[in-house]
Design a protein around this motif. Structure first.
Motif, PDB file in Angstrom:
ATOM      1  N   ILE A  74       0.846  -1.189   0.000  1.00 19.17           N
ATOM      2  CA  ILE A  74       0.000   0.000   0.000  1.00 19.17           C
ATOM      3  C   ILE A  74       0.885   1.244   0.000  1.00 19.17           C
ATOM      4  N   CYS A  75       0.295   2.370  -0.403  1.00 23.44           N
ATOM      5  CA  CYS A  75       0.944   3.663  -0.201  1.00 23.44           C
ATOM      6  C   CYS A  75      -0.112   4.750  -0.281  1.00 23.44           C
ATOM      7  N   PHE A  76       0.158   5.877   0.355  1.00 20.62           N
ATOM      8  CA  PHE A  76      -0.716   7.039   0.269  1.00 20.62           C
ATOM      9  C   PHE A  76      -0.287   7.910  -0.906  1.00 20.62           C
ATOM     10  N   GLY A  77      -1.263   8.600  -1.488  1.00 10.90           N
ATOM     11  CA  GLY A  77      -0.972   9.489  -2.595  1.00 10.90           C
ATOM     12  C   GLY A  77      -2.175  10.326  -2.942  1.00 10.90           C
ATOM     13  N   GLY A  78      -2.232  10.796  -4.181  1.00 10.69           N
ATOM     14  CA  GLY A  78      -3.303  11.695  -4.578  1.00 10.69           C
ATOM     15  C   GLY A  78      -2.972  13.138  -4.240  1.00 10.69           C
ATOM     16  N   ARG A  79      -3.834  14.061  -4.629  1.00  8.90           N
ATOM     17  CA  ARG A  79      -3.519  15.493  -4.522  1.00  8.90           C
ATOM     18  C   ARG A  79      -3.301  15.942  -3.079  1.00  8.90           C
ATOM     19  N   ALA A  80      -3.942  15.281  -2.098  1.00 12.22           N
ATOM     20  CA  ALA A  80      -3.779  15.661  -0.691  1.00 12.22           C
ATOM     21  C   ALA A  80      -3.206  14.525   0.145  1.00 12.22           C
ATOM     22  N   LYS A  81      -2.615  13.529  -0.520  1.00 14.08           N
ATOM     23  CA  LYS A  81      -2.102  12.331   0.158  1.00 14.08           C
ATOM     24  C   LYS A  81      -3.193  11.636   0.972  1.00 14.08           C
ATOM     25  N   HIS A  82      -4.418  11.735   0.481  1.00 15.48           N
ATOM     26  CA  HIS A  82      -5.581  11.179   1.179  1.00 15.48           C
ATOM     27  C   HIS A  82      -6.148   9.945   0.479  1.00 15.48           C
ATOM     28  N   GLN A  83      -5.500   9.517  -0.578  1.00 15.53           N
ATOM     29  CA  GLN A  83      -5.899   8.287  -1.249  1.00 15.53           C
ATOM     30  C   GLN A  83      -4.942   7.176  -0.853  1.00 15.53           C
ATOM     31  N   LEU A  84      -5.499   5.987  -0.645  1.00 15.22           N
ATOM     32  CA  LEU A  84      -4.685   4.823  -0.357  1.00 15.22           C
ATOM     33  C   LEU A  84      -4.663   3.954  -1.599  1.00 15.22           C
ATOM     34  N   PHE A  85      -3.476   3.780  -2.182  1.00 16.92           N
ATOM     35  CA  PHE A  85      -3.299   2.908  -3.342  1.00 16.92           C
ATOM     36  C   PHE A  85      -2.916   1.522  -2.840  1.00 16.92           C
ATOM     37  N   ILE A  86      -3.499   0.506  -3.453  1.00 13.27           N
ATOM     38  CA  ILE A  86      -3.413  -0.863  -2.953  1.00 13.27           C
ATOM     39  C   ILE A  86      -3.019  -1.788  -4.095  1.00 13.27           C
ATOM     40  N   THR A  87      -1.903  -2.489  -3.948  1.00 11.66           N
ATOM     41  CA  THR A  87      -1.579  -3.558  -4.897  1.00 11.66           C
ATOM     42  C   THR A  87      -2.043  -4.877  -4.298  1.00 11.66           C
ATOM     43  N   ALA A  88      -2.781  -5.650  -5.082  1.00  5.96           N
ATOM     44  CA  ALA A  88      -3.403  -6.875  -4.559  1.00  5.96           C
ATOM     45  C   ALA A  88      -3.415  -7.941  -5.642  1.00  5.96           C
ATOM     46  N   THR A  89      -2.538  -8.895  -5.529  1.00  2.03           N
ATOM     47  CA  THR A  89      -2.442 -10.051  -6.424  1.00  2.03           C
ATOM     48  C   THR A  89      -2.379  -9.614  -7.881  1.00  2.03           C
ATOM     49  N   THR A  90      -3.508  -9.534  -8.586  1.00  2.00           N
ATOM     50  CA  THR A  90      -3.498  -9.234 -10.021  1.00  2.00           C
ATOM     51  C   THR A  90      -3.950  -7.825 -10.357  1.00  2.00           C
ATOM     52  N   SER A  91      -4.220  -6.997  -9.340  1.00  2.00           N
ATOM     53  CA  SER A  91      -4.885  -5.720  -9.597  1.00  2.00           C
ATOM     54  C   SER A  91      -4.319  -4.574  -8.775  1.00  2.00           C
ATOM     55  N   LEU A  92      -4.623  -3.376  -9.249  1.00  2.00           N
ATOM     56  CA  LEU A  92      -4.336  -2.134  -8.532  1.00  2.00           C
ATOM     57  C   LEU A  92      -5.666  -1.510  -8.120  1.00  2.00           C
ATOM     58  N   TYR A  93      -5.783  -1.174  -6.841  1.00  2.00           N
ATOM     59  CA  TYR A  93      -6.999  -0.571  -6.294  1.00  2.00           C
ATOM     60  C   TYR A  93      -6.656   0.759  -5.637  1.00  2.00           C
ATOM     61  N   ALA A  94      -7.700   1.539  -5.340  1.00  2.12           N
ATOM     62  CA  ALA A  94      -7.520   2.770  -4.576  1.00  2.12           C
ATOM     63  C   ALA A  94      -8.806   3.085  -3.826  1.00  2.12           C
ATOM     64  N   ILE A  95      -8.662   3.778  -2.721  1.00  2.00           N
ATOM     65  CA  ILE A  95      -9.805   4.261  -1.956  1.00  2.00           C
ATOM     66  C   ILE A  95      -9.439   5.623  -1.382  1.00  2.00           C
ATOM     67  N   THR A  96     -10.414   6.526  -1.349  1.00  2.00           N
ATOM     68  CA  THR A  96     -10.228   7.834  -0.752  1.00  2.00           C
ATOM     69  C   THR A  96     -10.584   7.755   0.728  1.00  2.00           C
TER      70      THR A  96
END
Length: 297
Positions: free
Chosen positions: A266-288
Motif C-alpha cells: 500500500i501507499c498514500f498518494g493523490g492530490r492531498a495524500k488522502h488516497q490509499l493505493f493498494i496492490t493486490a495479487t493481479t490488480s491495482l486498487y484505490a480508496i479515498t
C-alpha cells in the motif's frame, strides 16, 4: 455493499461511506511496491513476475515505466525525489538519479551477496533502510533461483555508503515503516517461504538512532502483514489476506478495508495524500480516506 469492518468506533471517522474501493487496473500476475509521484501526478508499481515497473496516471491509465526492471519489488523516494528500488533479479538496492542514471546503493554485505531486497524506506537523515528476505531467490518466478549467502536481515545504509545489519533476529523481514516523528520503526515478519511462520509486526524504539526495545506490536488476523505505511496521526495501515488493516499506535485493530484479492503493498498518494493505493495479487486498487498519509516528498 460494505467495504469496511469497524472494530473501533474511531475508525468510522477514517473512512467515507460514499467512497468505494475502486479497481483501477487488472490483468497482472503479482503486483507490489506502489510509490506516489505527486510532482508527476502518477503512481509507479511493480509487476514482479513480468519483470516490469508500471505507471498509473489518473485519467490516462497504465503505461510501462521500465522493462526489464530486474524483477523490482518495493520502491520509495528519497528526500530529493529520486526513486529508490529493491531488485530481486540483481539482488540489490538502487537509486534512479534525476537524469535517469542508476546508482547501486547496496548489493552485498561482508563480502556476500544480498538475498533479494524487498521493501525500502528513507529516513530524514538520508539513511536508507531495507529488508532482505529470500523470496526472490527461492524460485525463478520473481527473480532467479540461487543459493542464499546471508541470513534475512534488516539493513541501514548511511549517506556515506556504509551498510549495517541493524536487525538480525527475523525469520523473513518484509514491509517496514517509520512513525511520523521517526521515533518508532515498524517491521513486518512474513516468515520462511512455504511455511506458516510469523504473521506479526514488531516495533522498535529509535531513541538512540538505532532500533531497540523490540516489542510485538500487532499480529495480523487474516493472512500476513506485507507492506505497511503510516498516516500523519501515527496509525499504521497494513496489507493483509482480506484487505487493509488499520492499527492504532497502541497496537489494537481499528478497522479493515475489505479488498477482493490478497493485498501485498500500500501507499498514500493523490492530490492531498488522502488516497490509499493498494496492490493486490493481479490488480491495482484505490480508496479515498479521511486520513492523510506520511509521504515525503
Amino acid at each position: 455493499m460494505s467495504f469496511f469492518e469497524i472494530h473501533d468506533p474511531a475508525f468510522g471517522r477514517f473512512v467515507l461511506g460514499n467512497a468505494p474501493v475502486k479497481q483501477l487496473a487488472s490483468g497482472f500476475d503479482w503486483v507490489e511496491g506502489p510509490v506516489w509521484f505527486g510532482d508527476a501526478g502518477c503512481l509507479l508499481f511493480s509487476d514482479i513476475p513480468n519483470n516490469r515497473i508500471l505507471r498509473y496516471t489518473p485519467g490516462a491509465g497504465i503505461s510501462t515505466y521500465r522493462a526489464p526492471s530486474n524483477y523490482a519489488n518495493g520502491h520509495t523516494r528519497d528526500r530529493q525525489g529520486r526513486l529508490v528500488s529493491c531488485e530481486h533479479g540483481t539482488r540489490r538496492v538502487t537509486r534512479t538519479e534525476l537524469d535517469g542514471a542508476i546508482t547501486v546503493i547496496a548489493d552485498s554485505y561482508q563480502g556476500k551477496l544480498l538475498n533479494s531486497p524487498n521493501d525500502v524506506v528513507v529516513k530524514s537523515d538520508g539513511s536508507i533502510w531495507f529488508t532482505d528476505p529470500h523470496y526472490g531467490i527461492g524460485s525463478n518466478y520473481e527473480g532467479f533461483a540461487a543459493e542464499q549467502e546471508l541470513p534475512c536481515y534488516v539493513y541501514r545504509v548511511d549517506p556515506d555508503g556504509t551498510i549495517e545489519a541493524v536487525l538480525i533476529d527475523f525469520n523473513c523481514p518484509n514491509g517496514l515503516a517509520f512513525s511520523p516523528d521517526e521515533s518508532v520503526l515498524y517491521v513486518a515478519d512474513t516468515g520462511r517461504m512455504y511455511h506458516d511462520d510469523p504473521h506479526h509486526i514488531r516495533s522498535f524504539s529509535m531513541a538512540s538512532g538505532r532500533p531497540q526495545q523490540s516489542r510485538m506490536f500487532h499480529s495480523i488476523s487474516t493472512g500476513k502483514a506485507d507492506g505497511i505505511r503510516c498516516d500523519t496521526e501515527g496509525n499504521l495501515w497494513s496489507s493483509a489476506g482480506d484487505g487493509v488493516h488499520c492499527i492504532a499506535p497502541d497496537g489494537h485493530l481499528m478497522g479493515k478495508i475489505l479488498v477482493p484479492e490478497r493485498v501485498s503493498n500500500i501507499c498514500f498518494g493523490g492530490r492531498a495524500k488522502h488516497q490509499l493505493f493498494i496492490t493486490a495479487t493481479t490488480s491495482l486498487y484505490a480508496i479515498t480516506l479521511n486520513r492523510v498519509g506520511v509521504q515525503t516528498p
